[in-house]
Write an enzyme that holds these catalytic residues in place. Structure first.
Site, PDB file in Angstrom:
ATOM      1  N   ALA A  69       4.452   0.987   7.983  1.00 37.17           N
ATOM      2  CA  ALA A  69       5.749   1.643   8.174  1.00 37.17           C
ATOM      3  C   ALA A  69       5.687   2.672   9.291  1.00 37.17           C
ATOM      4  O   ALA A  69       4.624   3.120   9.686  1.00 37.17           O
ATOM      5  CB  ALA A  69       6.149   2.318   6.874  1.00 37.17           C
ATOM      6  N   GLY A 120       2.717  -1.518   4.437  1.00 32.44           N
ATOM      7  CA  GLY A 120       3.972  -2.170   4.071  1.00 32.44           C
ATOM      8  C   GLY A 120       3.953  -3.657   4.374  1.00 32.44           C
ATOM      9  O   GLY A 120       4.659  -4.440   3.725  1.00 32.44           O
ATOM     10  N   GLU A 171       2.417  -5.263   1.443  1.00 30.63           N
ATOM     11  CA  GLU A 171       3.332  -5.145   0.298  1.00 30.63           C
ATOM     12  C   GLU A 171       4.429  -6.211   0.379  1.00 30.63           C
ATOM     13  O   GLU A 171       4.765  -6.841  -0.624  1.00 30.63           O
ATOM     14  CB  GLU A 171       3.933  -3.732   0.256  1.00 30.63           C
ATOM     15  CG  GLU A 171       2.878  -2.709  -0.157  1.00 30.63           C
ATOM     16  CD  GLU A 171       3.422  -1.292  -0.213  1.00 30.63           C
ATOM     17  OE1 GLU A 171       3.874  -0.817   0.840  1.00 30.63           O
ATOM     18  OE2 GLU A 171       3.401  -0.678  -1.285  1.00 30.63           O
ATOM     19  N   GLU A 180      -3.015   3.319   3.219  1.00 30.68           N
ATOM     20  CA  GLU A 180      -2.174   4.525   3.144  1.00 30.68           C
ATOM     21  C   GLU A 180      -2.936   5.805   2.833  1.00 30.68           C
ATOM     22  O   GLU A 180      -2.587   6.873   3.330  1.00 30.68           O
ATOM     23  CB  GLU A 180      -1.054   4.330   2.108  1.00 30.68           C
ATOM     24  CG  GLU A 180       0.035   3.350   2.512  1.00 30.68           C
ATOM     25  CD  GLU A 180      -0.303   1.906   2.184  1.00 30.68           C
ATOM     26  OE1 GLU A 180      -1.473   1.610   1.875  1.00 30.68           O
ATOM     27  OE2 GLU A 180       0.608   1.069   2.251  1.00 30.68           O
TER      28      GLU A 180
END
Ligand code: NAD
Length: 709
Positions: free
Chosen positions: A66, A112, A115, A135
């Site tokens: 992200a 992300g 994910e 992260e």
């Protein structure tokens, strides 16, 4: 079907819609990009002609995580929660959507990206790509279901390891562990993804049954879960001191992974938000962004760096051998020059030794090393042979006359545009360059020991260093994967002077009756990798003594050496290399050196000082106040002007704890006015060493901070 997207190319083929994501430079998930993905998916789901969807990236990128600058803007937990839940909605709509979605991972699939892939019904990856949830490295946890979907695919132990350490794995490992369904040669990725899509269309595969949220087969039972989580917590305690995210990630898996997946997502979102608004995350995100921007100075904007292919290394000693490793490992041709054949031989075996670790770890074979040395390393004892180099790096004895003599000869041998980089620890660059007809070609390239591992490259401009030389040096620093921090010439440049100011106060405190062991403890507790005594023993007390003497000569009374340092130096115990320094290394474990203890005891007795107890906080505050003051003085003197780069330098060069953001971040958090007042108090108590820099006074009065708003 709608096809006109700015960041997505849509193709329809045999009932399969391929959405090719293309949001340069790396397919980062930003708000407008996510909106387009959402829209394209809705359209594909609505179109009767579409029976399955493939999500893939462009060139080397699938989705690279992200846009963290969006997260950085949130100050309050309550503001961030709706943003996180909105992202979850998108992923849920893929997972629970009406049509199968296949993730075709053409490039690294991190954060992300993974994910989203895990919310798809099938993951097919090109060989060699990396997948992971990194992260925690920026102080966050996965916030779009990563902590809940990954353990369902790979099991809890692997999920915990991947998420709490942030280390990515290869697609091949992902296949073994279960988060990847198929690994294929890159050229056949889309063809194979189409085959998988046809598998769903023909009914061989069922996307409703393949929803990750439904997977339970790899989840442990209650008791096993308790044991696994407790082990993970212990591991995190050992390595994660000062950090928040690894613990929150573990908590997400501890409280989540239940029968109610949507409730699990809410728990994750809460914990993600806790991390996102924490100072630790702000510091780590700042470091991440500033590292990308390091060396991008207005001064060299628009200057095209020279092409560097062949680099000559003068001296194959401790530093030279590590630098040659960097050159070869990053694709350059290297020419090693040294004074005689014996020195060359020593250098080449030292270079070989720098590869022991990757060979032991299986990252390289002995044959590959032999081939690389044969193809790209030349050795010589003749300076004449360096004429075809594009850049010369020098790491010979620390002696101005010797270094200048070599540069003068090379000036007559090398092409005019060839850059001369010196790895001197402390000799003035401007003076070294003064023997050259064109001093603009000379620059300091200060590597740290061990050069092949330490990430910092301190680049020092002399008074006459040209912008072209600087631009090329910064680009070269990036090409050998260093963090290039640019400073100006001055005693100790930036890093050594900053280190001296940070740790130098310790021996003054010992001279006031503070136990040296307590200072070590306070500094370790603060998060630095070593206390001042341990570090001094490693670098050599004699070397540090001369460094401080040099500061005293050039910077005046503020840098007068402490009486204790003088006395310890006179014992001749210089640290590990002499078997003893602050500690005695003759036994199994280092113990306080009785000789040094005796000297301190005698000194304290003579001046009538009793041992005194102080808190860790008092010790750290005093050391940091002096460090911050020195940083401010260096800004005033024009040694450096970018707080963010100065902080990166202490993190990458001195092991300053990243979660604290750096010395100047610390100053801002402490409050510049508080720092100024503390310094003024210390000045009254201890004198000129603590005299506040005028810059700090001005900042305290105006309310300005180092980082600005
Ligand atoms: P070293 O002693 O390991 O290597 C010195 C090199 O100089 C050897 O290759 C040697 O053959 C060569 N040499 C010896 N006599 C010479 C002469 N008369 N003329 C030319 N070359 C000669 O030293 P090092 O630790 O690699 O340090 C090299 C440079 O790097 C120094 O300027 C030092 O200040 C600087 N430096 C060292 C460190 C460190 O931690 N060791 C860190 C940063 C910078």
């Amino acid at each position: 079907m709608k096809t006109d997207y700015r960041t997505i190319k849509v193709e329809l083929n045999q009932g399969v819609a391929t959405l090719k994501l293309n949001n340069p430079p790396v397919n980062q998930l930003s708000k407008p990009f996510v909106e387009e993905i959402k829209d394209a998916l809705i359209n594909a789901f609505r179109d009767d002609g579409v029976k399955a969807v493939i999500l893939t990236g462009t060139e080397k990128n699938f989705i690279a995580g992200a846009d963290i600058t969006e997260i950085q803007q949130f100050k309050e937990k309550n503001d961030i929660l709706p943003f996180v839940m909105e992202n979850n909605k998108l992923l849920n709509s893929i997972e629970q959507g009406p049509k199968p979605v296949i993730a075709a991972l053409n490039g690294n699939c991190l954060g992300g990206g993974l994910e989203i892939a895990m919310a798809c019904h099938y993951r097919i990856a090109a060989q060699g790509i990396q997948v992971g949830q990194p992260e925690v490295q920026i102080g966050l946890i996965p916030g779009a279901g990563g902590t809940q979907r990954l353990p369902r695919l790979v099991g809890l132990p692997d999920g915990l390891t991947m998420i709490a350490t942030g280390q990515p794995i290869s697609a091949e490992e992902g296949l073994k562990k279960g988060c990847i369904d198929e690994v294929v040669v890159p050229g056949s990725l889309l063809e194979k993804a189409l085959e998988a899509a046809q598998g769903f269309i023909s009914g061989k595969l069922n996307h409703k049954e393949r929803m990750t949220r439904l997977r339970k087969d790899k989840l442990p039972n209650f008791l096993m879960k308790k044991g696994i989580i407790s082990f993970a917590k212990n591991e995190a305690e050992k390595k994660g001191k000062g950090y928040i995210a690894p613990f929150k990630a573990i908590e997400a898996m501890e409280r989540g992974l239940s029968d109610d997946f949507d409730a699990d997502l809410k728990i994750e979102a809460e914990l993600f938000s806790d991390c996102a608004v924490s100072d630790v995350a702000k510091n780590l995100i700042g470091i991440f962004l500033n590292t990308r921007a390091a060396g991008r100075l207005p001064r060299i904007k628009g200057i095209e760096p020279q092409k560097i292919k062949t680099v000559a290394m003068l001296g194959g000693g401790t530093m030279g051998s590590g630098i040659v490793n960097l050159l070869l490992s990053n694709g350059f041709h290297a020419i090693l020059w040294d004074i005689n054949d014996e020195a060359i031989q020593k250098g080449v075996s030292a270079i070989r030794k720098t590869y022991d670790f990757p060979i032991k770890k299986g990252k390289m074979t002995q044959e590959q090393l032999d081939r690389m040395l044969k193809e790209r390393l030349i050795t010589t004892t003749s300076l004449e042979e360096l004429g075809r180099s594009d850049l010369i790096i020098e790491a010979v004895l620390e002696d101005m006359k010797i270094k200048q003599g070599i540069w003068k000869q090379l000036e007559g041998i090398c092409r005019l545009e060839v850059i001369f980089g010196t790895n001197t620890s402390a000799l003035p660059i401007t003076e070294m360059a003064s023997v050259l007809k064109d001093p603009g070609r000379m620059i300091g390239l200060h590597f740290f020991n061990p050069a092949e591992r330490m990430q910092l490259l301190e680049i020092i401009c002399g008074k006459k260093t040209s912008d072209q030389t600087l631009a090329t040096s910064v680009a070269f620093g990036r090409a050998i994967r260093k963090v290039p921090i640019v400073v100006n010439d001055g005693p100790g440049f930036y890093v050594s002077r900053q280190l001296g100011a940070l740790l130098g106060e310790s021996t003054f405190m010992v001279g006031e009756g503070v136990d040296a062991a307590l200072i070590e403890e306070a500094i370790l507790d603060f998060g630095l990798p070593m206390g001042p005594a341990t570090l001094g023993d490693l670098t050599g007390l004699d070397i540090n003594y001369h460094v401080i003497k040099n500061f005293e000569r050039n910077l005046g009374e503020r840098w007068a050496i402490s009486p204790i340092y003088e006395l310890v130096y006179q014992t001749g115990c210089y640290g590990r290399k002499t078997g003893a320094g602050w500690f005695d290394y003759s036994g199994e474990k280092p113990v306080p050196n009785p000789k040094v203890e005796e000297v301190i005891k005698k000194y304290l007795k003579e001046i009538g000082i009793k041992p005194q107890k102080v808190s860790h906080k008092e010790i750290v505050d005093r050391m940091l106040a002096r460090a911050i003051n020195e940083a401010a003085l260096m800004i005033e003197e024009g040694i450096c002007d970018r707080p963010q780069d100065m902080d990166l330098a202490v993190i990458y060069g001195l092991g300053y704890p990243p979660y604290r953001g750096g010395i100047l971040r610390y100053a801002d958090a402490w409050g510049v006015r508080n720092v100024y007042e503390h310094l003024s108090k210390l000045e009254q108590q201890y004198g000129v060493r603590f005299k506040p820099a005028p810059l700090l006074k001005e900042m305290a009065e105006s309310g300005r901070t180092f980082y600005g708003s």
